[in-house]
Design an enzyme around this catalytic site. Structure first.
Site, PDB file in Angstrom:
ATOM      1  CG  HIS A 171      -1.799   1.118   1.409  1.00 28.07           C
ATOM      2  ND1 HIS A 171      -1.710   1.985   2.479  1.00 28.07           N
ATOM      3  CD2 HIS A 171      -2.831   1.551   0.649  1.00 28.07           C
ATOM      4  CE1 HIS A 171      -2.655   2.895   2.385  1.00 28.07           C
ATOM      5  NE2 HIS A 171      -3.350   2.664   1.280  1.00 28.07           N
ATOM      6  CG  HIS A 195      -3.609   9.289   0.001  1.00 25.49           C
ATOM      7  ND1 HIS A 195      -4.324  10.018   0.935  1.00 25.49           N
ATOM      8  CD2 HIS A 195      -4.351   8.185  -0.264  1.00 25.49           C
ATOM      9  CE1 HIS A 195      -5.431   9.386   1.231  1.00 25.49           C
ATOM     10  NE2 HIS A 195      -5.477   8.266   0.518  1.00 25.49           N
TER      11      HIS A 195
END
Length: 245
Positions: free
Chosen positions: A15, A57
């Site tokens: 991730h 992100h």
């Protein structure tokens, strides 16, 4: 849409790279993921003010860089001037926000699979899909495979389906849907990604019963990851690339 032959054959995806061991969404995190045994990595793509795709992100740069402001309000040059490693550890001082092109080059060099999350700033959903897909069409080898797109944005993922119809797609949700197959058909995706907060036993049973391919994010406890896999999940997203599933 069944999970009889899941697209992602590996049981885990790193991730944002090995984000427990290196600053997330950086080339250092991708290399660290490879070093720790990952076969797939997940990263996030957003657009700068001048339309360049960068790997980050949040809507804002504040958390993961030494700068401030919205990604969509800053130019590529302004973002590239920021340090994205010092917040994590002194050994990563000088690390930069990667361009999407740099990220792809590194992933191919390391022979990894790639999950690309389209992470639009609200309002540029279609544009994010257009730019990211254009870059992938140019740089990702046509016959390589080991690539899929995902997004929480319905507009972004449905537009990606039009642009890259042969590339698998995952739709990301927080609330597990009552009818997973119907949702995937509606958004033109083949895989469902669920965040872990609302995944209870009833949701897991429903997802497994549907026969779809689904993954759960973000799981950093090995026992919990193994439990979810035993109850039907095909893949776990984890910050620990060496979780050993």
């Amino acid at each position: 849409m069944t999970s009889l032959s899941p697209f992602v054959k590996e049981r885990s995806i790193a991730h944002r790279g090995a984000s427990a061991h290196a600053p997330e969404n950086t080339l250092a995190a991708i290399r660290e993921a490879k070093k720790r045994g990952a076969k797939w990595v997940e990263i996030d793509v957003k657009l700068t003010r001048d339309g360049h795709p960068v790997v980050i992100h949040d809507d804002r740069v504040d958390r993961t860089t030494n700068g401030r402001g919205l990604v969509a309000g800053l130019t590529l040059a302004e973002i590239r001037a920021m340090d994205v490693g010092s917040w994590f550890a002194a050994s990563f001082v000088g690390e930069k926000v990667p361009t999407f092109e740099e990220l792809i080059e590194t992933v191919l060099e390391l022979d990894l699979g790639l999950q690309v999350e389209l992470k639009p700033t609200p309002g540029d959903d279609v544009e994010t899909a257009e730019v990211a897909c254009s870059v992938l069409e140019k740089y990702w080898p046509k016959d390589r495979g080991r690539l899929f797109l995902t997004s929480f944005s319905v507009r972004a993922i449905r537009h990606a389906a039009k642009l890259m119809p042969d590339t698998p797609r995952a739709f990301a949700v927080v609330v597990p849907p009552r009818d997973p197959r119907a949702l995937l058909a509606e958004v033109d995706c083949q895989i469902l990604h669920c965040t872990s907060e609302l995944i209870d036993d009833d949701a897991l049973a429903r997802l497994k019963e549907s026969g779809i391919e689904f993954a759960v994010a973000t799981i950093n406890d090995r026992a919990e990851a193994s439990r979810l896999l035993s109850l039907g999940a095909q893949t776990i997203l984890t910050d620990h690339a060496d979780i050993g599933l």
